[in-house]
Design an enzyme around this catalytic site. Structure first.
Site, mmCIF file in Angstrom:
data_model
loop_
_atom_site.group_PDB
_atom_site.id
_atom_site.type_symbol
_atom_site.label_atom_id
_atom_site.label_comp_id
_atom_site.label_asym_id
_atom_site.label_seq_id
_atom_site.Cartn_x
_atom_site.Cartn_y
_atom_site.Cartn_z
ATOM 1 C CG ASN A 266 -7.925 -4.577 0.386
ATOM 2 O OD1 ASN A 266 -7.207 -3.586 0.462
ATOM 3 N ND2 ASN A 266 -7.469 -5.806 0.574
ATOM 4 C CG HIS B 14 -1.982 -1.094 1.147
ATOM 5 N ND1 HIS B 14 -3.157 -1.008 0.444
ATOM 6 C CD2 HIS B 14 -1.975 -2.337 1.688
ATOM 7 C CE1 HIS B 14 -3.835 -2.137 0.563
ATOM 8 N NE2 HIS B 14 -3.134 -2.972 1.302
ATOM 9 C CE1 TYR C 186 -2.442 -5.092 7.953
ATOM 10 C CE2 TYR C 186 -2.801 -2.812 7.354
ATOM 11 C CZ TYR C 186 -2.851 -4.150 7.041
ATOM 12 O OH TYR C 186 -3.296 -4.545 5.808
#
Ligand code: NDP
Length: 503
Positions: A129, A56, A339
Site C-alpha cells: 500500500n 481494490h 488473495y
C-alpha cells in the site's frame, strides 16, 4: 470466400454479412431465433463483466522494469536481485481500496501499490500500500473492517457510524487512521506517492542466513497530496484523474520511477527490538533501522487493453521466489490464503495462465492439470505426478527456505501491549507533521467524523487524545464535544470505554 481484407467475423471466425439488421420475419419482426449471429452477440455481451474485486476494485496499471542498484546478495539469494545493473520486467497496479470500480480516484483511502516481478525463478508479487502500516493486525478482523468501509447493507449508503464505530472500538487502527486523514490519504496522483510492503518479510541468502525486511518504494516524482477541498473538487471534475495521469505521463515519455529502500534486521537485532516487528500497525523508526537504497522501479509501457491486462491482473502475496519468504505477521498469513482464493473466485482456477499473470520467464512445470479455461496443451503428455520415473520435473531442495524456530502455545492470543498502539501515531502527529499537516488532519477528521453519532464521536476522540492530548483536544473542539468527557473516556480501558459509549 470473402475478397475483403479485414472482414468482421463472429467468435468462431465465420464472416458476418450484416451487423446492423437482425433477421426478422418481414420488415416489422418478430426476430428469428435462427439469427445465430445476434444470439452470439447478445449472449457474449450478457457475460462481459466478471466479479468486481471485493477490495481494490478501481485501479490503473503499467509495465516497466526493476533495476538492482546495490549488492544485496549478503541478504537474499533471489536471482532477480543477484547483480547490480540487473533488470527484471514488472507489471504494477495502483488502486483505491473501498470504492467500487466506477468510484473516484480522489477518494480518501489507502492506495494499493502492487508489483509483479517476472523473474527467471517465477513470478514474485509484492502487494503493498502507500502506507507503511495497516488498521488491524489480525486477519480475523479483515472482513468486518472492510464491511465498515463499504455500504450499509440496509441503505446501500456509505455510513460514518459503521466506519467510526469499528475504528473507535479497534484502537490499534489509530496509527493508520492518522495517516489516512492526513493529506497522504488523498495522493495527488499514483506517481506522487510512496509504496510500502507494510508487512515484514523474510530474506535469506545462499548460506541460509535469514533477515527480516521491509520494503519502501520512494517516489522519485516527490510526494504530492491533495488537500481535502482539492480532493472533493476533483471527485466531480475528473473522477478518473489518477488513472488518466498515469497513462498520459507514460504516453508523454515521462516514465514514473521509485527508489526501493530496504530496512533490514538480523534475527538477533529483531529479538531486542522495541517494537514487535510482525505487528503491521507499527513502523521501524528510521533512526534505528536506516533504510538502504537497493534498486529502481520504472514504469514505461501502458497496457494495450485494460480488461486483459489490468482488470485481469492478479497479485498474491503468496507468490514468492527462492530467497524471499513470509514472516509470522498475522495479517500477512491471512493474505497468503485470501488473495489466491479471491482470484480463483474472480478469474477461475487457471488465472495464472492469463498472459499478464503468466510466469513469462520461468515456464510452468507443475503437476496441475485441467480445470475451466485451460487453453494451452495442459502440460502435454508428461507425467502429472511426483515421484515418477519418466523424467518429469523434479523438486529442487536447494531452492527451499531455511528452518525457523518457533515457540509458544497454540491458542487465540490477545495483544499484550495495548498502550503501545498510541505511541507511533502520537509521534507522527507531534514530531513529524507540520502545523499545516495537523490543521488539515483535524479538518479532514472533523468533516468525516462529524457525520457519525455523538457517542461514537466521543469514543473516537478519546482515542485521538490517547495518541496525543493536543490531537484529541483539536478534534473534540472541532466537533463541539465536552473536553472533560473526552479526557475521562481517554483514561478508561478499551472495554470500559466501549461500555460507557454503547447505544
Ligand atoms: P522519521 O522522522 O525518521 O521519519 C518520518 C517519516 O514520516 C518520513 O520519512 C516520511 O516517510 C513520513 N511522513 C512525513 N509526513 C508524513 C505524513 N503526513 N503522514 C505519514 N507519514 C509521513 O521518523 P520515524 O522513522 O521515527 O517515524 C516517525 C513516524 O513517522 C512514525 O511513527 C510513522 O507514523 C511515520 N512514518 C515512519 C516510517 C518508517 O518506516 N519509519 C514511514 C512512513 C511514516 P517517507 O520517507 O516514507 O515518506
Amino acid at each position: 470466400m470473402s475478397k475483403k481484407k479485414n472482414v468482421l467475423t463472429g467468435a468462431f471466425g465465420v464472416p458476418v454479412s450484416n451487423d446492423l439488421d437482425s433477421a426478422t420475419a418481414g420488415p416489422r419482426g418478430p426476430v428469428l431465433v435462427q439469427d445465430v449471429h445476434l444470439l452470439e452477440k447478445l449472449g457474449h455481451f450478457d457475460r462481459e463483466r466478471i466479479p468486481e474485486r471485493v477490495v481494490h476494485a478501481k485501479g490503473a496499471g503499467a509495465y516497466g522494469y526493476f533495476e538492482v542498484t546495490a549488492d544485496v546478495t549478503g541478504y537474499t539469494k533471489a536471482a532477480f536481485l543477484s547483480e547490480v545493473g540487473k533488470r527484471t520486467e514488472v507489471f504494477a497496479r495502483f488502486s483505491t481500496v473501498g470504492g467500487e470500480k466506477g468510484s473516484a480516484d480522489s477518494e480518501r483511502d489507502p492506495r494499493g501499490f502492487a508489483v509483479k516481478f517476472y523473474t527467471e525463478e517465477g513470478n514474485y508479487d509484492l502487494v503493498g500500500n502507500n502506507t507503511p502500516v495497516f488498521f488491524i493486525r489480525d486477519p480475523l478482523k479483515f472482513p468486518d473492517f472492510i464491511h465498515t468501509q463499504k455500504r450499509n447493507p440496509a441503505t446501500n449508503l456509505k455510513d460514518p457510524d459503521m466506519f467510526w464505530d469499528f475504528l473507535s472500538l479497534t484502537p490499534e487502527s489509530i496509527h493508520q487512521v492518522t495517516i489516512l486523514f492526513s493529506d497522504r490519504g488523498t495522493p495527488a496522483t499514483y506517481r506522487h506517492m510512496n509504496g510500502y510492503s507494510s508487512h515484514t518479510y523474510k530474506w535469506y541468502n545462499a548460506k541460509d542466513e535469514y533477515f527480516w525486511v521491509q520494503y519502501h518504494f520512494k517516489t522519485d516524482q516527490g510526494i504530492r497530496n491533495l488537500s481535502g477541498p482539492e480532493a472533493d473538487a476533483l471527485r466531480s471534475a475528473d473522477p478518473d484523474h489518477a488513472t488518466r495521469d498515469l497513462h498520459a505521463a507514460i504516453e508523454r515519455g515521462e516514465f514514473p520511477s521509485w527508489t526501493l529502500e530496504m530496512q533490514i534486521l538480523t534475527p538477533e537485532q529483531a529479538r531486542d527490538f522495541q517494537w514487535d516487528i510482525f505487528d503491521i500497525t507499527k513502523v521501524w523508526p528510521h533512526a534505528e533501522v536506516p533504510p538502504i537504497k537497493v534498486g529502481k522501479l520504472v514504469l514505461d509501457r501502458n497496457p494495450v487493453n485494460y480488461f486483459a491486462e489490468v482488470e485481469q491482473a492478479a497479485f498474491a502475496p503468496s507468490n514468492f521466489v527462492p530467497g524471499i519468504a513470509a514472516s509470522p505477521d498475522k495479517m500477512l498469513q491471512g493474505r497468503l490464503f485470501s488473495y489466491h482464493d479471491t482470484h480463483v473466485h474472480r478469474l477461475g482456477p487457471n488465472y495464472h495462465l492469463i498472459p499478464v499473470n503468466r510466469s513469462k520467464n520461468a515456464p510452468e512445470h507443475s503437476g496441475q492439470r485441467d480445470g475451466f479455461m485451460r487453453t494451452d496443451d495442459g502440460g502435454g503428455s508428461g507425467p502429472n505426478y511426483w515421484p515418477n520415473s519418466f523424467g518429469g520435473p523434479e523438486p529442487d531442495p536447494a531452492t527451499g527456505e531455511p528452518p525457523m524456530g518457533l515457540e509458544g502455545d497454540a491458542g487465540r492470543h490477545a495483544y499484550a501491549f495495548p498502550n503501545d498502539d498510541f505511541v507511533q501515531a502520537g509521534a507522527l502527529f507531534s514530531k513529524v507533521m507540520t502545523d499545516t499537516d495537523r490543521a488539515h488532519l483535524v479538518a479532514n477528521i472533523v468533516g468525516h467524523l462529524g457525520g457519525a453519532c455523538k457517542r461514537i464521536q466521543r469514543r473516537q476522540c478519546a482515542i485521538f487524545h490517547k495518541a496525543h492530548p493536543d490531537y484529541g483536544t483539536a478534534v473534540a473542539k472541532g466537533l463541539g464535544l465536552d473536553l472533560d468527557d473526552v479526557r475521562a473516556l481517554a483514561r478508561m480501558s478499551a472495554a470500559e470505554r466501549a461500555e460507557a459509549t454503547k447505544a
